[in-house]
Scaffold this motif. Structure first.
Motif, short mmCIF file in Angstrom:
data_model
loop_
_atom_site.label_atom_id
_atom_site.label_comp_id
_atom_site.label_asym_id
_atom_site.label_seq_id
_atom_site.Cartn_x
_atom_site.Cartn_y
_atom_site.Cartn_z
N GLY A 328 0.81 -1.20 0.00
CA GLY A 328 0.00 0.00 0.00
C GLY A 328 0.84 1.24 0.00
N GLY A 329 0.38 2.27 -0.72
CA GLY A 329 1.13 3.52 -0.80
C GLY A 329 1.93 3.63 -2.09
N GLU A 330 2.62 4.75 -2.24
CA GLU A 330 3.41 5.03 -3.43
C GLU A 330 4.77 4.35 -3.30
OE1 GLU A 330 2.41 6.49 -6.13
OE2 GLU A 330 0.42 6.92 -5.34
N LEU A 331 4.82 3.05 -3.51
CA LEU A 331 6.06 2.31 -3.34
C LEU A 331 7.03 2.53 -4.50
CD1 LEU A 331 4.62 -1.06 -1.98
CD2 LEU A 331 5.82 0.71 -0.68
N ASN A 332 6.49 2.63 -5.72
CA ASN A 332 7.37 2.77 -6.87
C ASN A 332 8.06 4.13 -6.92
OD1 ASN A 332 6.83 0.19 -7.89
ND2 ASN A 332 4.96 0.91 -8.92
N ALA A 333 7.58 5.10 -6.14
CA ALA A 333 8.21 6.41 -6.12
C ALA A 333 9.40 6.47 -5.16
CB ALA A 333 7.19 7.48 -5.71
N LEU A 334 9.67 5.38 -4.46
CA LEU A 334 10.78 5.38 -3.51
C LEU A 334 12.12 5.39 -4.24
CD1 LEU A 334 9.50 2.71 -0.94
CD2 LEU A 334 9.46 5.20 -0.71
N ASP A 335 13.13 5.85 -3.52
CA ASP A 335 14.48 5.87 -4.06
C ASP A 335 14.94 4.45 -4.41
OD1 ASP A 335 17.64 5.68 -3.10
OD2 ASP A 335 17.17 7.43 -4.32
N THR A 368 3.95 -1.09 3.38
CA THR A 368 3.08 0.08 3.43
C THR A 368 3.91 1.34 3.53
OG1 THR A 368 2.90 -0.09 5.84
CG2 THR A 368 1.18 -1.17 4.53
N VAL A 369 3.45 2.38 2.84
CA VAL A 369 4.02 3.71 2.95
C VAL A 369 2.91 4.63 3.40
CG1 VAL A 369 5.07 5.65 1.75
CG2 VAL A 369 5.78 3.32 1.20
N ALA A 370 3.05 5.18 4.61
CA ALA A 370 2.08 6.10 5.17
C ALA A 370 2.79 7.37 5.57
CB ALA A 370 1.37 5.46 6.37
N GLY A 371 2.56 8.41 4.80
CA GLY A 371 3.26 9.67 5.08
C GLY A 371 4.75 9.50 4.82
N SER A 372 5.53 9.72 5.85
CA SER A 372 6.99 9.59 5.73
C SER A 372 7.50 8.29 6.34
CB SER A 372 7.68 10.77 6.41
OG SER A 372 7.37 10.79 7.80
#
Length: 443
Positions: A328-335, A368-372
């Motif tokens: 869940g969350g914007e995982l592909n946008a991670l570094d 999961t990515v929630a906020g920061s």
């Protein structure tokens, strides 16, 4: 800081506030280089045979100042001063008393100065004039250069008393103040020269010590960098080989069991073994290609990321375990570095589950990515009926240490241990808030 590289101060940095006039024009001159080599050879010879220089100093003073006293009466008639004429034996005895202590001027400079000063005052008390009195200035210079500086005030006081005796003795031709001015100037020159040479030697010693420490620090940094690189390579090798071999072994065991019962399942296991081996070989080639020095940029596949977790879970499922993967969350946008860290943590956790819990376990993977905040959770149900291999403790196992090191690179943490309802759980947390950059430099 501006580096300079001339003379004995090579490699020393000059503060930016000080003027820098460029290299010394004499640097590199053949004559200067030749003199420097001669000086280095002389210093080395003096370190090997120190008595040679001490004997040479005594011999030089004897030839220049003692021999004239033996062949000449030494009576300066133009000054209208009458001195006591000593027999040859007395002259030789006083000269020996003035010169021989110079042999110990570097080992015991205070004692040598005291003996020469005593003979000097005895000589002038007798009213005799000897050119060998220059030994007193040599002894004062040696005391300043080699002796303890706390002895210098006493030596200066003794020197002043001896020079006052000389000034009074020649007062019939020269005023006492003129004589004292000349004599004190000569003594001051000896002290100043000794201090200058001593300070210069201390500075050179500090520079040599600093150069040695910098060389040690450079070697230590090189060793630390090599150790860090070895650790990184070992971690990558463990992740690649350990994971893929665990999958291959499990598939081989399952294929051998299914070969007699269901040939199609055995053929599928062999195909999966080939695919897993090719993937492991490709990752090894990629890593070794990065380490190998090449003139051109190697054409390598990118590092695995979060998008590759589906394929990872599929390979683990093929070996037997049931894998449930949710995100869940914007995982592909991670570094890309963070994605590689997440991939390796999940890979290691699933590999451990396959190794220790067996093919019949069930694993849940949650990202999961929630906020920061980034959270990674891998929970397996453990082996059925308590079978399987024992798990490594919190402190043991290269895999757990590798996961913690990877997370620590990005300020994250990893915890691993038994789950309350049974099985094993691995959790990783990372704060994605970027670290603010402070402005460089200050007024």
């Amino acid at each position: 800081m501006t580096p300079v590289s001339s003379g004995d101060t090579a490699g020393v940095e000059v503060p930016a506030g000080l003027p820098h006039h460029g290299p010394d024009p004499l640097q590199g001159h053949p004559l200067v280089a030749r003199l420097a080599r001669v000086g280095q050879l002389m210093r080395q010879a003096d370190r090997d045979h120190p008595w040679v220089l001490d004997t040479a100093v005594v011999a030089g003073v004897f030839l220049m100042f003692c021999v004239p006293d033996l062949v000449d009466d030494g009576d300066p008639r133009e000054l209208r001063i009458t001195f006591t004429h000593l027999p040859v034996a007395g002259t030789l005895a006083l000269q020996a008393g003035l010169l021989l202590p110079l042999l110990w001027r570097r080992r015991t400079p205070s004692v040598a100065f005291a003996l020469i000063a005593a003979v000097f005052m005895l000589q002038w008390s007798l009213g005799a004039l000897l050119r060998a009195d220059v030994a007193l200035l040599v002894a004062l210079y040696s005391l300043v250069l080699h002796g303890r500086l706390r002895h210098l005030p006493w030596a200066c006081a003794a020197m002043a008393g001896a020079l006052a005796l000389v000034a009074v003795r020649v007062s019939t031709a020269v005023s006492v103040w003129d004589a004292m001015f000349f004599l004190v100037s000569a003594a001051t020159a000896a002290v100043a020269l000794g201090l200058a040479v001593r300070i210069r030697r201390a500075q050179l010693a500090v520079l040599r010590d600093r150069a040695a420490r910098l060389e040690i620090e450079r070697d230590q940094r090189s060793r630390l960098a090599a150790a860090t690189e070895r650790t990184r390579v070992a971690r990558e090798m463990h992740d690649i080989i350990g994971h893929n071999l665990s999958v291959i072994i499990t598939l081989a065991d399952a294929g051998g069991y299914a070969a007699d019962v269901s040939p199609d399942r055995g053929n599928e296991a062999l195909r999966l073994i080939g695919d897993t081996g090719r993937q492991a070989l490709g990752e090894l080639r990629r890593m070794l290609g990065i380490l190998r020095e090449r003139t051109g940029a190697p054409e390598l596949n990118p590092q695995p990321g979060i998008s590759d977790l589906d394929a990872l879970c599929a390979r683990i499922r093929a070996a037997g375990p049931q894998i449930v993967y949710r995100s869940g969350g914007e995982l592909n946008a991670l570094d890309r570095g963070v994605q590689l860290m997440v991939y390796r943590i999940v890979q290691e956790a699933l590999t451990n589950a396959l190794k220790h819990a067996g093919r019949d376990t069930r694993a849940h993977v949650m990202l999961t990515v929630a906020g920061s905040q980034l959270r990674v959770r891998v929970h397996d149900t453990g082996p059925p009926h308590g079978t399987g291999q024992p798990r490594p403790s919190h402190e043991d196992g290269h895999g757990l240490a590798g996961m913690r090191e990877r997370a620590a690179l990005y300020g994250g943490t990893v915890t691993a241990g038994p789950a309350p309802g049974g099985g094993w759980i691995v959790e990783a947390g990372l704060d994605l808030t970027p670290i603010p950059h402070t402005s460089g430099g200050s007024a």
